[in-house]
Scaffold this motif. Structure first.
Motif, PDB file in Angstrom:
ATOM      1  N   SER A  13       4.323   7.131   2.247  1.00  0.00           N
ATOM      2  CA  SER A  13       4.884   5.913   2.844  1.00  0.00           C
ATOM      3  C   SER A  13       4.358   4.681   2.125  1.00  0.00           C
ATOM      4  CB  SER A  13       4.503   5.797   4.318  1.00  0.00           C
ATOM      5  OG  SER A  13       5.069   6.820   5.080  1.00  0.00           O
ATOM      6  N   ILE A  14       5.205   3.664   2.062  1.00  0.00           N
ATOM      7  CA  ILE A  14       4.835   2.369   1.493  1.00  0.00           C
ATOM      8  C   ILE A  14       4.757   1.375   2.638  1.00  0.00           C
ATOM      9  CG2 ILE A  14       5.510   0.502  -0.071  1.00  0.00           C
ATOM     10  CD1 ILE A  14       7.258   2.668  -1.515  1.00  0.00           C
ATOM     11  N   VAL A  15       3.698   0.581   2.656  1.00  0.00           N
ATOM     12  CA  VAL A  15       3.527  -0.468   3.660  1.00  0.00           C
ATOM     13  C   VAL A  15       3.458  -1.805   2.928  1.00  0.00           C
ATOM     14  CG1 VAL A  15       2.018  -1.398   5.457  1.00  0.00           C
ATOM     15  CG2 VAL A  15       2.296   1.070   5.227  1.00  0.00           C
ATOM     16  N   VAL A  16       4.259  -2.775   3.391  1.00  0.00           N
ATOM     17  CA  VAL A  16       4.235  -4.131   2.837  1.00  0.00           C
ATOM     18  C   VAL A  16       3.855  -5.085   3.956  1.00  0.00           C
ATOM     19  CG1 VAL A  16       5.531  -5.947   1.660  1.00  0.00           C
ATOM     20  CG2 VAL A  16       6.042  -3.547   1.171  1.00  0.00           C
ATOM     21  N   GLY A  38       2.645   7.813   6.750  1.00  0.00           N
ATOM     22  CA  GLY A  38       2.196   9.141   6.369  1.00  0.00           C
ATOM     23  C   GLY A  38       2.235   9.265   4.858  1.00  0.00           C
ATOM     24  N   LEU A  39       1.947  10.433   4.372  1.00  0.00           N
ATOM     25  CA  LEU A  39       1.885  10.691   2.933  1.00  0.00           C
ATOM     26  C   LEU A  39       3.145  10.178   2.239  1.00  0.00           C
ATOM     27  CD1 LEU A  39       0.215  12.004   0.689  1.00  0.00           C
ATOM     28  CD2 LEU A  39       1.432  14.129   1.152  1.00  0.00           C
ATOM     29  N   GLY A  52       0.803  -1.214   0.000  1.00  0.00           N
ATOM     30  CA  GLY A  52       0.000   0.000   0.000  1.00  0.00           C
ATOM     31  C   GLY A  52       0.835   1.263   0.000  1.00  0.00           C
ATOM     32  N   VAL A  53       0.261   2.324  -0.544  1.00  0.00           N
ATOM     33  CA  VAL A  53       0.889   3.638  -0.551  1.00  0.00           C
ATOM     34  C   VAL A  53      -0.098   4.624   0.057  1.00  0.00           C
ATOM     35  CG1 VAL A  53       1.851   5.488  -1.976  1.00  0.00           C
ATOM     36  CG2 VAL A  53       2.187   3.109  -2.657  1.00  0.00           C
ATOM     37  N   LEU A 113       8.259   1.377   4.410  1.00  0.00           N
ATOM     38  CA  LEU A 113       9.358   1.783   3.537  1.00  0.00           C
ATOM     39  C   LEU A 113       9.235   3.260   3.194  1.00  0.00           C
ATOM     40  CD1 LEU A 113       9.141  -1.189   1.008  1.00  0.00           C
ATOM     41  CD2 LEU A 113      10.554  -1.052   3.055  1.00  0.00           C
ATOM     42  N   ASP A 114      10.361   3.936   3.172  1.00  0.00           N
ATOM     43  CA  ASP A 114      10.401   5.343   2.777  1.00  0.00           C
ATOM     44  C   ASP A 114      11.266   5.443   1.527  1.00  0.00           C
ATOM     45  OD1 ASP A 114      10.227   8.106   2.674  1.00  0.00           O
ATOM     46  OD2 ASP A 114      11.824   8.410   4.132  1.00  0.00           O
ATOM     47  N   ASP A 115      10.631   5.428   0.369  1.00  0.00           N
ATOM     48  CA  ASP A 115      11.318   5.490  -0.915  1.00  0.00           C
ATOM     49  C   ASP A 115      10.432   6.309  -1.857  1.00  0.00           C
ATOM     50  OD1 ASP A 115      12.246   4.996  -3.554  1.00  0.00           O
ATOM     51  OD2 ASP A 115      13.075   3.055  -2.943  1.00  0.00           O
ATOM     52  N   PRO A 116      10.680   7.613  -1.941  1.00  0.00           N
ATOM     53  CA  PRO A 116       9.798   8.484  -2.740  1.00  0.00           C
ATOM     54  C   PRO A 116       9.649   8.059  -4.200  1.00  0.00           C
ATOM     55  CG  PRO A 116      11.237   9.806  -1.356  1.00  0.00           C
ATOM     56  CD  PRO A 116      11.720   8.388  -1.245  1.00  0.00           C
TER      57      PRO A 116
END
Length: 142
Positions: A64-67, A61-62, A42-43, A113-116
């Motif tokens: 952010s990626i969730v696995v 937060g805005l 998810g993003v 994960l924080d990867d813009p």
């Protein structure tokens, strides 16, 4: 924000596996504890969310990626901002393992994960797949 959840199903290739896509925006909705058979990727596209996962709290937060791993219990609800919005892909484990040299299902030690750049790519791919779920186009986008 308004409460809404829109599901789309894309098929990868002519006879390929389905890829379920969720576009969600909630003010107060809280998910009861549950698990999925697929990876959930998810993003966060608005607000903030709090998830209970692996005995702790995740606060995407805005951007952010969730696995979330298949079979792992989790919840989800609004964070401090009072509402949240996200786009999620529900991917069969084989989509992450086909063509790799490793054995077994991938493990993501950190679910947040924080990867813009990856976040932007996931958000764009999700939007394109949700708008045009042609099987061959979906396969090439993924």
């Amino acid at each position: 924000m308004s409460e809404q959840a829109l599901w789309t199903r894309a098929r990868l290739g002519r006879d390929g596996p389905p890829l379920d896509l969720l576009t969600a925006r909630f003010d107060r909705h809280v998910y009861a504890p549950h698990a999925h058979d697929e990876f959930t990727i998810g993003v966060c596209v608005g607000g903030s969310e709090i998830l209970d996962y692996r005995g702790g709290h995740i606060r995407p937060g805005l951007g952010s990626i969730v696995v979330l791993a298949p079979g792992e219990m989790h919840t989800g609800g609004p964070g401090e901002s009072g509402g949240y919005a996200y786009r999620a892909l529900y991917a069969e484990p084989s989509l992450l393992t086909d063509g790799t040299l490793g054995t077994g299902t991938p493990h993501f030690h950190e679910p947040l994960l924080d990867d813009p750049q990856l976040s932007d790519a996931l958000r764009l791919t999700h939007a394109e797949l949700a708008a045009c779920p042609d099987p061959l186009e979906a396969e090439s986008r993924i």
